[in-house]
Design an enzyme around this catalytic site. Structure first.
Site, PDB file in Angstrom:
ATOM      1  N   GLY A  38       0.855  -1.184   0.044  1.00  0.00           N
ATOM      2  CA  GLY A  38       0.094  -0.110   0.060  1.00  0.00           C
ATOM      3  C   GLY A  38       0.775   1.311  -0.205  1.00  0.00           C
ATOM      4  O   GLY A  38       0.235   2.439  -0.390  1.00  0.00           O
ATOM      5  N   ASP A  95      -5.169   2.514  10.734  1.00  0.00           N
ATOM      6  CA  ASP A  95      -6.528   1.974  10.749  1.00  0.00           C
ATOM      7  C   ASP A  95      -6.579   1.569  12.401  1.00  0.00           C
ATOM      8  O   ASP A  95      -6.651   2.411  13.303  1.00  0.00           O
ATOM      9  CB  ASP A  95      -7.186   1.150   9.871  1.00  0.00           C
ATOM     10  CG  ASP A  95      -8.540   0.472   9.855  1.00  0.00           C
ATOM     11  OD1 ASP A  95      -9.196   1.633  10.532  1.00  0.00           O
ATOM     12  OD2 ASP A  95      -8.919  -0.388   9.760  1.00  0.00           O
ATOM     13  N   LYS A 123      -7.388   6.694  10.165  1.00  0.00           N
ATOM     14  CA  LYS A 123      -8.775   6.388   9.933  1.00  0.00           C
ATOM     15  C   LYS A 123      -9.445   7.103  11.457  1.00  0.00           C
ATOM     16  O   LYS A 123      -9.428   6.305  12.227  1.00  0.00           O
ATOM     17  CB  LYS A 123      -9.247   5.142   9.842  1.00  0.00           C
ATOM     18  CG  LYS A 123     -10.394   5.286   8.615  1.00  0.00           C
ATOM     19  CD  LYS A 123     -11.082   3.787   8.623  1.00  0.00           C
ATOM     20  CE  LYS A 123     -10.337   3.183   7.134  1.00  0.00           C
ATOM     21  NZ  LYS A 123     -10.962   1.789   7.018  1.00  0.00           N
TER      22      LYS A 123
HETATM   23  P1  5GP Z   1      -4.565  -1.867  10.780  1.00  0.00           P
HETATM   24  O1  5GP Z   1      -3.509  -2.622  11.108  1.00  0.00           O
HETATM   25  O2  5GP Z   1      -3.954  -0.214  11.181  1.00  0.00           O
HETATM   26  O3  5GP Z   1      -5.903  -1.775  11.211  1.00  0.00           O
HETATM   27  O4  5GP Z   1      -4.502  -1.562   9.092  1.00  0.00           O
HETATM   28  C1  5GP Z   1      -3.369  -0.947   8.382  1.00  0.00           C
HETATM   29  C2  5GP Z   1      -3.547  -1.776   6.965  1.00  0.00           C
HETATM   30  O5  5GP Z   1      -4.830  -1.916   6.751  1.00  0.00           O
HETATM   31  C3  5GP Z   1      -3.054  -0.810   6.025  1.00  0.00           C
HETATM   32  O6  5GP Z   1      -1.740  -0.913   5.741  1.00  0.00           O
HETATM   33  C4  5GP Z   1      -3.957  -1.027   4.694  1.00  0.00           C
HETATM   34  O7  5GP Z   1      -3.372  -2.105   3.878  1.00  0.00           O
HETATM   35  C5  5GP Z   1      -5.228  -1.848   5.236  1.00  0.00           C
HETATM   36  N1  5GP Z   1      -6.371  -0.861   5.553  1.00  0.00           N
HETATM   37  C6  5GP Z   1      -6.802  -0.333   6.668  1.00  0.00           C
HETATM   38  N2  5GP Z   1      -7.868   0.142   6.276  1.00  0.00           N
HETATM   39  C7  5GP Z   1      -7.987   0.438   4.583  1.00  0.00           C
HETATM   40  C8  5GP Z   1      -8.961   1.016   3.980  1.00  0.00           C
HETATM   41  O8  5GP Z   1      -9.838   1.674   4.337  1.00  0.00           O
HETATM   42  N3  5GP Z   1      -8.618   0.821   2.600  1.00  0.00           N
HETATM   43  C9  5GP Z   1      -7.588  -0.111   2.160  1.00  0.00           C
HETATM   44  N4  5GP Z   1      -7.477  -0.266   0.890  1.00  0.00           N
HETATM   45  N5  5GP Z   1      -6.985  -0.928   3.171  1.00  0.00           N
HETATM   46  C10 5GP Z   1      -6.838  -0.513   4.396  1.00  0.00           C
HETATM   47 MG    MG Z   2      -0.951  -2.173   4.139  1.00  0.00          MG
END
Ligand code: 5GP
Ligand code: MG
Length: 175
Positions: A38, A95, A123
């Protein structure tokens, strides 16, 4: 699909991040570690605006299947040696925070001089960890977004803008 951040807005956000990084490190050598896949667009745009001697490595994580979180796996084989280095970890979006939390824990064990993190997006209201990246370009609402590196089942990363993926869009995606 609804556009959340235009190409111009993203550009300005990256410009702002670059200024903050240049200001923070004051020409000191920096090792950047981007979280695949990403962060690739962000990394490509950001590193060309950085002024210090730079090393660039990557780490791969994956936690999503479609729009649902699954178990996190980390592949750090391509990360570079970070012992005794100032390190900046880069990801597309913060996120829940679990991805960067786990990568950060793993990296700390390798003895960097300093370790900070940077994301394009945070987010709002979703965090499940008690810290945030030092550098954040945009706070966004709790919607699933695609484009500028972010995917839905590996598609849409190439969109030059950031868009909210709506249920109607999902039905049209090839699987
Ligand atoms: P976390 O571990 O902080 O919950 O999520 C981080 C990872 O989840 C990011 O690197 C991304 O790959 C994915 N992710 C989280 N939210 C989104 C979103 O709204 N769209 C997309 N495409 N990927 C997300
Ligand atoms: Mg990612």
């Amino acid at each position: 699909m609804k556009i959340l951040l235009s190409e111009k807005a993203l550009n300005e956000g990256v410009e702002k991040l670059a200024s903050q990084i240049n200001e923070t490190y004051q020409g000191k050598p920096l090792t950047i570690v981007g979280v695949l896949t990403g962060s690739v667009i962000l990394m490509a745009d950001l590193i060309r605006k950085l002024e210090m001697p730079l090393r660039v490595g990557v780490v791969q994580t994956s936690s999503y299947e479609g729009t649902q979180r699954g178990a996190l796996t980390i592949n750090s084989e391509m990360m570079l040696d970070i012992a005794g280095r100032d390190v900046l970890l880069i990801d597309d979006i913060f996120d829940t925070g679990h991805t960067l939390e786990e990568v950060t824990q793993l990296m700390k064990e390798l003895g960097p001089t300093s370790l900070k993190s940077l994301v394009l997006l945070l987010k709002t209201g979703r965090q499940e960890v008690d810290w945030k990246p030092e550098f954040i370009a945009f706070d966004i609402p709790d919607e699933f977004v695609v484009g500028y590196g972010l995917d839905y089942n590996d598609e849409y990363r190439n969109l030059p803008y950031l868009a909210i993926l709506e249920p109607a869009d999902i039905q049209g995606v090839s699987s």
